[in-house]
Design an enzyme around this catalytic site. Structure first.
Site, PDB file in Angstrom:
ATOM      1  N   ASP A  18      26.241 -78.162  74.433  1.00  0.00           N
ATOM      2  CA  ASP A  18      26.092 -78.156  75.891  1.00  0.00           C
ATOM      3  C   ASP A  18      24.625 -77.927  76.257  1.00  0.00           C
ATOM      4  OD1 ASP A  18      26.664 -78.381  78.552  1.00  0.00           O
ATOM      5  OD2 ASP A  18      27.807 -76.509  78.716  1.00  0.00           O
ATOM      6  N   ASP A  76      32.116 -83.880  82.827  1.00  0.00           N
ATOM      7  CA  ASP A  76      31.579 -82.550  82.528  1.00  0.00           C
ATOM      8  C   ASP A  76      30.576 -82.081  83.581  1.00  0.00           C
ATOM      9  OD1 ASP A  76      31.243 -80.243  80.667  1.00  0.00           O
ATOM     10  OD2 ASP A  76      29.176 -80.948  80.766  1.00  0.00           O
TER      11      ASP A  76
END
Length: 422
Positions: free
Chosen positions: A301, A147
């Site tokens: 996130d 990520d």
């Protein structure tokens, strides 16, 4: 650890009762006598929230966040577990790095830290990391992600999905076709990006990678997870893949549920995030997908940044924003208060599903006698104006600053320990 007695709490199914906690598990309330008492009359008791996507920054960028501050922010947001992404320094790409992170968390965390390993060594995208060794290590890694970077090489992605299948691992992809949306892309490709002179990030840069990866997941028979879905096109590909029986899950962030592209017109770098904030049609699509289950879960996130990394022109500043403390507030505002989700479904999206993602047995469990005592007490009617300076995070890149939002979290209990109480 002192016993807890929580009185008068309502559960997500509407039943009401008292809850006892001893030695980290739920016990009959009648068995608890000498205990710290919490009056939960008028409050909801929900299973502890689990975040599928957190950046804790330690080791490597302790000026932006540490495990201690990040997990305290998580506790304030009702979370009892977070998945710690691998883009650290050093990268979590080996069994030694995974075990070090797990041990570090064991000394300082206010929530369970679920270690996420990288897919490729050093996040370079070309050589697989030690996924098997990480899975067999003391950290017990089951989720792998580069990520922040997309695994662009199709063969590498196929090999990762195939390899992870041997130990029931899941590959979590940051879906960004770097030929369509390169490292400079920072604003949803639209009239606004053109007017502001900011490099565009088209929706198809997300959906093209999702389409490729669901085909690869079907070919490999592996488990695929799509991080931070932000586009209507991405949603449609995931819906199509699920209808075909592909083993794919997806998450949406609170900011993609709530904030729109127009926020960047101020050039405030707080609103620079990757993938970028989208237009209203995309926001509506991801809300609908979260409601109908096409999107399985909410992942914050949470991406703290030190002030010096945001204090730049918009196209140069680092992308990312805080999310842990206001995640439940945003979901309550746009999904519960609008009737798009009920409380049992919220529990599925924010606790059960993200715990299943990494096969975390201690989290995402019902509030019943004998289960691990992880819960959050919620006041659905409480509201407050968000103040970024009141955050437990070390960073201040909070996109909700100054907004009137629900302020639901009254207390959080992790493994029987009270980690936050208002």
């Amino acid at each position: 650890m002192r016993d807890l007695l929580i009185t008068g709490a309502a559960l997500a199914d509407g039943t009401t009762g008292d809850l006892g906690v001893r030695d980290g598990v739920f016990v009959p309330a009648a068995d608890v006598t000498d205990a710290e008492r919490i009056d939960a009359d008028g409050l909801l008791a929900l299973p502890g929230l689990v975040d599928s996507h957190t950046h804790l920054r330690e080791p490597g960028r302790e000026d932006a966040e540490t495990i201690a501050t990040g997990t305290l922010a998580a506790a304030r947001g009702g979370y009892t577990a977070v998945h710690a992404m691998a883009n650290l320094d050093p990268v979590t790409d080996s069994a030694e790095a995974a075990e070090y992170l797990k041990a570090l968390a064991g000394r300082t965390a206010s929530a369970e830290v679920i270690v996420v390993g990288s897919v490729t060594k050093g996040l370079a995208g070309d050589e697989l990391s030690e996924m098997g060794l990480m899975s067999r290590s003391a950290a017990g890694v089951r989720m792998f992600s580069d990520d922040g970077k997309c695994v662009m090489d199709s063969l590498v992605m196929r090999r990762a999905l195939t390899y992870a299948k041997t130990f029931d691992g899941v590959i979590a992809q940051h879906a960004q076709d770097t030929r369509l949306a390169g490292t400079g892309a920072c604003c949803h490709e639209s009239e606004i990006s053109g007017r502001l002179g900011l490099p565009g990030w088209p929706a198809q840069a997300e959906s093209a990678i999702i389409a490729r990866d669901v085909e690869l997941a079907q070919l490999a028979g592996g488990r695929l997870h799509i991080c931070h879905v932000s586009t209507a096109e991405g949603v449609e590909v995931i819906r199509w893949a699920k209808a075909r029986g592909v083993n794919v899950t997806a998450e949406v962030t609170p900011h993609h549920l709530y904030l729109a592209t127009r926020e960047v017109e101020s050039y405030d770098t707080t609103f620079k995030v990757n993938p970028p904030l989208r237009t209203d049609e995309h926001i509506e699509a991801v809300r609908e997908a979260l409601a109908d289950g096409t999107i399985d879960m909410v992942g914050t996130d949470h991406a703290p940044h030190a002030r010096q990394d945001k204090d730049h022109p918009f196209d140069i500043a680092l992308p990312g924003m805080l999310g842990l403390e206001q995640s439940l507030a945003v979901v309550l505002e746009v999904m519960i208060n609008t009737g798009r989700l009920d409380w049992p479904t919220l529990v599925e999206r924010m606790s059960y599903a993200p715990a299943r993602l990494s096969r975390t047995a201690t989290q995402g469990r019902p509030i019943v006698v004998g289960e691990p005592a992880n819960l959050v007490l919620v006041d659905p009617s409480a509201r407050a104006v968000v103040d970024r300076d009141a955050s437990a995070s070390k960073s201040r890149n909070n996109p909700y600053h100054g907004r009137d939002l629900p302020d639901p979290v009254i207390a959080t209990v992790w493994a029987g320990r009270l980690t936050y109480r208002r």
